[in-house]
Scaffold this motif. Sequence first.
Motif, mmCIF file in Angstrom:
data_model
loop_
_atom_site.group_PDB
_atom_site.id
_atom_site.type_symbol
_atom_site.label_atom_id
_atom_site.label_comp_id
_atom_site.label_asym_id
_atom_site.label_seq_id
_atom_site.Cartn_x
_atom_site.Cartn_y
_atom_site.Cartn_z
ATOM 1 N N TYR A 6 -2.069 4.612 4.244
ATOM 2 C CA TYR A 6 -1.350 3.351 4.394
ATOM 3 C C TYR A 6 0.062 3.628 4.876
ATOM 4 N N THR A 7 0.709 2.603 5.431
ATOM 5 C CA THR A 7 2.118 2.670 5.776
ATOM 6 C C THR A 7 2.885 1.864 4.736
ATOM 7 N N MET A 11 10.726 3.379 1.704
ATOM 8 C CA MET A 11 10.884 4.638 0.963
ATOM 9 C C MET A 11 11.891 5.536 1.685
ATOM 10 N N THR A 12 12.807 6.127 0.899
ATOM 11 C CA THR A 12 13.827 6.989 1.512
ATOM 12 C C THR A 12 14.016 8.324 0.793
ATOM 13 N N SER A 39 7.603 9.687 7.220
ATOM 14 C CA SER A 39 6.788 8.835 8.087
ATOM 15 C C SER A 39 6.371 7.527 7.413
ATOM 16 N N GLY A 40 6.557 7.453 6.105
ATOM 17 C CA GLY A 40 6.116 6.273 5.361
ATOM 18 C C GLY A 40 4.631 6.272 5.067
ATOM 19 N N ALA A 41 3.973 7.415 5.306
ATOM 20 C CA ALA A 41 2.531 7.505 5.096
ATOM 21 C C ALA A 41 2.204 7.778 3.634
ATOM 22 N N VAL A 42 1.253 7.030 3.108
ATOM 23 C CA VAL A 42 0.749 7.239 1.757
ATOM 24 C C VAL A 42 -0.770 7.390 1.878
ATOM 25 N N THR A 43 -1.255 8.585 1.566
ATOM 26 C CA THR A 43 -2.683 8.860 1.673
ATOM 27 C C THR A 43 -3.292 8.831 0.282
ATOM 28 N N VAL A 44 -4.307 7.989 0.122
ATOM 29 C CA VAL A 44 -4.939 7.771 -1.173
ATOM 30 C C VAL A 44 -6.388 8.232 -1.101
#
Length: 75
Positions: A6-7, A11-12, A39-44
Amino acid sequence: MTTTTYTVTGMTCGHCAAAVTQEITALDGVEDVAVDVASGAVTVTSQGPLDEAQVASAVDEAGYALAGPRDLPLV
């Protein structure tokens, strides 16, 4: 197992990543969460497909916004 990336916007830092990880990990069926703040990527990784509304709610609870699933090229 299902893996979805997901994007997440807003987040910083590492604290941001930890907050998002904690909230998403609390969802039923979630096995692993990997956050890339740059990148703001969140992999679940989960036992099966997750309801995107639940993921969005968890991200919102952490104080950030879910922009949606990322369209990643197939390898």
